[in-house]
Motif scaffolding. Structure first.
Motif, PDB file in Angstrom:
ATOM      1  N   LEU A  10       1.029  -1.319  -0.025  1.00 43.36           N
ATOM      2  CA  LEU A  10       0.064   0.036  -0.270  1.00 43.36           C
ATOM      3  C   LEU A  10       0.864   1.136   0.003  1.00 43.36           C
ATOM      4  N   ASP A  11       2.009   1.336   0.744  1.00 44.08           N
ATOM      5  CA  ASP A  11       3.110   2.365   0.622  1.00 44.08           C
ATOM      6  C   ASP A  11       3.397   2.625  -0.658  1.00 44.08           C
ATOM      7  N   ASP A  12       3.836   1.683  -1.432  1.00 34.11           N
ATOM      8  CA  ASP A  12       4.382   1.863  -2.758  1.00 34.11           C
ATOM      9  C   ASP A  12       3.136   2.507  -3.703  1.00 34.11           C
ATOM     10  N   ALA A  13       2.006   2.031  -3.582  1.00 33.27           N
ATOM     11  CA  ALA A  13       0.839   2.114  -4.409  1.00 33.27           C
ATOM     12  C   ALA A  13       0.447   3.762  -4.133  1.00 33.27           C
ATOM     13  N   LEU A  14       0.750   4.330  -2.814  1.00 33.31           N
ATOM     14  CA  LEU A  14       0.410   5.644  -2.474  1.00 33.31           C
ATOM     15  C   LEU A  14       1.645   6.536  -2.747  1.00 33.31           C
ATOM     16  N   ALA A  15       2.774   5.866  -3.202  1.00 36.15           N
ATOM     17  CA  ALA A  15       3.853   6.810  -3.417  1.00 36.15           C
ATOM     18  C   ALA A  15       3.783   7.745  -4.672  1.00 36.15           C
ATOM     19  N   LEU A  16       4.280   8.975  -4.565  1.00 35.70           N
ATOM     20  CA  LEU A  16       4.451   9.589  -5.812  1.00 35.70           C
ATOM     21  C   LEU A  16       5.786   9.900  -6.083  1.00 35.70           C
ATOM     22  N   SER A  17       6.373  10.077  -7.421  1.00 33.81           N
ATOM     23  CA  SER A  17       7.736  10.517  -7.800  1.00 33.81           C
ATOM     24  C   SER A  17       7.343  11.837  -8.310  1.00 33.81           C
ATOM     25  N   PHE A  18       8.733  12.643  -8.481  1.00 34.19           N
ATOM     26  CA  PHE A  18       8.408  13.921  -9.122  1.00 34.19           C
ATOM     27  C   PHE A  18       8.528  13.727 -10.760  1.00 34.19           C
ATOM     28  N   GLY A  19       7.393  14.630 -11.391  1.00 31.27           N
ATOM     29  CA  GLY A  19       7.540  14.900 -12.763  1.00 31.27           C
ATOM     30  C   GLY A  19       7.682  16.216 -12.918  1.00 31.27           C
ATOM     31  N   GLU A  20       7.454  16.969 -14.110  1.00 35.09           N
ATOM     32  CA  GLU A  20       7.908  18.161 -14.386  1.00 35.09           C
ATOM     33  C   GLU A  20       7.053  19.240 -13.430  1.00 35.09           C
ATOM     34  N   ASP A  21       7.887  20.305 -12.796  1.00 35.88           N
ATOM     35  CA  ASP A  21       7.545  21.328 -12.162  1.00 35.88           C
ATOM     36  C   ASP A  21       6.579  20.767 -11.008  1.00 35.88           C
ATOM     37  N   VAL A  22       5.361  20.870 -10.849  1.00 38.17           N
ATOM     38  CA  VAL A  22       4.815  20.524  -9.685  1.00 38.17           C
ATOM     39  C   VAL A  22       3.842  19.208  -9.703  1.00 38.17           C
ATOM     40  N   ALA A  23       4.119  18.428 -11.200  1.00 39.40           N
ATOM     41  CA  ALA A  23       3.410  17.180 -11.364  1.00 39.40           C
ATOM     42  C   ALA A  23       4.055  16.236 -10.656  1.00 39.40           C
ATOM     43  N   ARG A  24       3.374  15.248 -10.130  1.00 34.47           N
ATOM     44  CA  ARG A  24       3.780  13.957  -9.581  1.00 34.47           C
ATOM     45  C   ARG A  24       3.372  12.890 -10.251  1.00 34.47           C
ATOM     46  N   ILE A  25       3.834  11.656 -10.060  1.00 36.00           N
ATOM     47  CA  ILE A  25       3.689  10.407 -11.035  1.00 36.00           C
ATOM     48  C   ILE A  25       3.468   9.065  -9.991  1.00 36.00           C
ATOM     49  N   ALA A  26       2.407   8.502 -10.082  1.00 35.91           N
ATOM     50  CA  ALA A  26       2.188   7.268  -9.456  1.00 35.91           C
ATOM     51  C   ALA A  26       2.041   6.155 -10.394  1.00 35.91           C
ATOM     52  N   THR A  27       2.540   4.904  -9.962  1.00 33.55           N
ATOM     53  CA  THR A  27       2.564   3.712 -10.666  1.00 33.55           C
ATOM     54  C   THR A  27       1.039   2.904 -10.249  1.00 33.55           C
ATOM     55  N   LEU A  28       0.180   2.656 -11.276  1.00 37.97           N
ATOM     56  CA  LEU A  28      -0.677   2.006 -11.090  1.00 37.97           C
ATOM     57  C   LEU A  28      -0.791   0.351 -11.379  1.00 37.97           C
ATOM     58  N   THR A  29      -1.041  -0.498 -10.484  1.00 40.23           N
ATOM     59  CA  THR A  29      -0.708  -1.894 -10.819  1.00 40.23           C
ATOM     60  C   THR A  29      -2.110  -2.614 -10.686  1.00 40.23           C
ATOM     61  N   PRO A  30      -2.350  -3.875 -11.358  1.00 45.52           N
ATOM     62  CA  PRO A  30      -3.517  -4.779 -11.213  1.00 45.52           C
ATOM     63  C   PRO A  30      -3.823  -5.205  -9.621  1.00 45.52           C
ATOM     64  N   ASP A  31      -2.835  -5.054  -8.707  1.00 50.27           N
ATOM     65  CA  ASP A  31      -3.038  -5.428  -7.474  1.00 50.27           C
ATOM     66  C   ASP A  31      -4.347  -4.688  -6.950  1.00 50.27           C
ATOM     67  N   PHE A  32      -4.522  -3.496  -7.286  1.00 52.85           N
ATOM     68  CA  PHE A  32      -5.768  -2.119  -6.861  1.00 52.85           C
ATOM     69  C   PHE A  32      -6.825  -2.473  -7.814  1.00 52.85           C
ATOM     70  N   SER A  33      -6.897  -3.536  -8.755  1.00 53.34           N
ATOM     71  CA  SER A  33      -8.153  -3.646  -9.826  1.00 53.34           C
ATOM     72  C   SER A  33      -9.355  -3.600  -8.931  1.00 53.34           C
ATOM     73  N   ASN A  34     -10.522  -3.182  -9.464  1.00 48.81           N
ATOM     74  CA  ASN A  34     -11.784  -2.937  -9.091  1.00 48.81           C
ATOM     75  C   ASN A  34     -12.575  -4.294  -9.721  1.00 48.81           C
ATOM     76  N   ALA A  35     -11.865  -5.189 -10.466  1.00 48.03           N
ATOM     77  CA  ALA A  35     -12.420  -6.331 -10.915  1.00 48.03           C
ATOM     78  C   ALA A  35     -12.513  -7.233  -9.883  1.00 48.03           C
ATOM     79  N   PRO A  36     -13.769  -8.229 -10.008  1.00 43.82           N
ATOM     80  CA  PRO A  36     -13.737  -9.493  -9.006  1.00 43.82           C
ATOM     81  C   PRO A  36     -12.587 -10.314  -9.138  1.00 43.82           C
ATOM     82  N   LEU A  37     -12.194 -10.610  -7.880  1.00 45.03           N
ATOM     83  CA  LEU A  37     -11.170 -11.679  -7.770  1.00 45.03           C
ATOM     84  C   LEU A  37     -11.215 -12.884  -8.892  1.00 45.03           C
ATOM     85  N   ALA A  38     -12.383 -13.178  -8.940  1.00 41.65           N
ATOM     86  CA  ALA A  38     -12.572 -14.531  -9.827  1.00 41.65           C
ATOM     87  C   ALA A  38     -12.308 -14.233 -11.241  1.00 41.65           C
ATOM     88  N   THR A  39     -12.201 -13.064 -11.609  1.00 41.05           N
ATOM     89  CA  THR A  39     -11.600 -12.646 -13.121  1.00 41.05           C
ATOM     90  C   THR A  39     -10.179 -12.125 -13.153  1.00 41.05           C
TER      91      THR A  39
END
Length: 287
Positions: A10-39
């Motif tokens: 969860l710490d990694d999912a909520l982490a932000l890295s620096f982008g240009e100027d004030v922008a921030r970048i997050a890495t989205l992974t399938p671990d946090f998908s809203n699809a059902p576990l059966a799919t």
């Protein structure tokens, strides 16, 4: 069916890295998908609570905003892909007691969300607090995993204790269409602002407790949080909060629900309202 263990923390999912100027970048992974576990998780999208928490963090870090979050409004423009996403915040107006900010997030060729945040300091004034939580004490509730055939992938990060059970498939009567439960993140972190934003969307849509199975899929369109008081390490050191989600309306291909969060001692912490677009059977064309 035993759900696989998450790969990203969860710490990694909520982490932000620096982008240009004030922008921030997050890495989205399938671990946090809203699809059902059966799919396949790739059939879903990053769930709304994670995106809301990232939007708040991007405004705070990119604009150096210090006052507590008061209100967050998110519009989900399109489902984000499971890859890096850029959050670009803007300070719309800053002041001594209130700051207004906004943020846009997206991926190349795909805008994902726009959000507005109001941040403000608390002062002195009259106090009337009519909101009260479910009367069921925590110790009387057993850990209740959500049915893995229906639970979204992101629920692997959350511990649930339902008051009266999950009520999936019409178990909540229309006279009281309310889902009551305690939640915290599985890492047991003390409750904070970002974790509360995460948990306020940390369960299946409440309309699934008033409609029969199989569940009707949907997508979040609008989400609003109103925080009532600042979240400090003393609010809930073990991370638990009490939640009540009430189905307000399901009609015309849309669903609307309200949520309330309370501290373990019963203090109201936040209100939530969410509007979802349902993807049920299409109405046949008129003759």
């Amino acid at each position: 069916m035993t759900p696989p263990e998450p790969v990203q923390s969860l710490d990694d999912a909520l982490a932000l890295s620096f982008g240009e100027d004030v922008a921030r970048i997050a890495t989205l992974t399938p671990d946090f998908s809203n699809a059902p576990l059966a799919t396949d998780p790739l059939r879903g999208a990053p769930f709304g609570g994670l995106m809301a928490a990232l939007a708040v963090r991007a405004m705070r870090e990119g604009l150096d905003i210090q006052p507590p979050l008061m209100t967050l409004t998110v519009q989900y423009l399109a489902a984000a892909r499971f890859e890096d996403i850029t959050f670009t915040p803007t300070l719309d107006r800053g002041g001594r007691s209130v700051a207004y900010a906004s943020v846009r997030a997206g991926q190349p060729g795909r805008p994902a969300l726009t959000a507005m945040g109001t941040f403000g300091t608390l002062g002195h004034g009259p106090e009337v607090r009519p909101l009260s939580p479910s009367p069921t004490p925590f110790d009387a509730l057993d850990p209740t995993p959500v049915d893995p055939r229906l639970a979204p992938w992101f629920t692997r990060y959350i511990e649930h204790r339902f008051d009266g059970g999950p009520k999936l498939g019409g178990g909540a009567p229309l006279t009281d269409p309310t889902l009551r439960l305690w939640m915290r993140t599985r890492d047991g972190r003390p409750l904070d602002e970002l974790t509360l934003c995460f948990l306020l969307d940390g369960i299946f849509p409440s309309y699934m407790s008033v409609l029969p199975l199989p569940p009707v899929p949907s997508a979040s369109v609008d989400l609003r949080y109103d925080l009532i008081e600042p979240i400090t390490p003393d609010t809930s050191p073990e991370g638990w909060a009490i939640f009540q989600f009430r189905t307000c309306d399901v009609s015309g291909g849309w669903a609307l629900d309200d949520g309330v969060a309370f501290a373990p001692d019963g203090r109201p912490l936040a209100l939530a309202r969410q509007r979802r677009k349902l993807f049920g059977p299409r109405r046949p064309p008129a003759d």
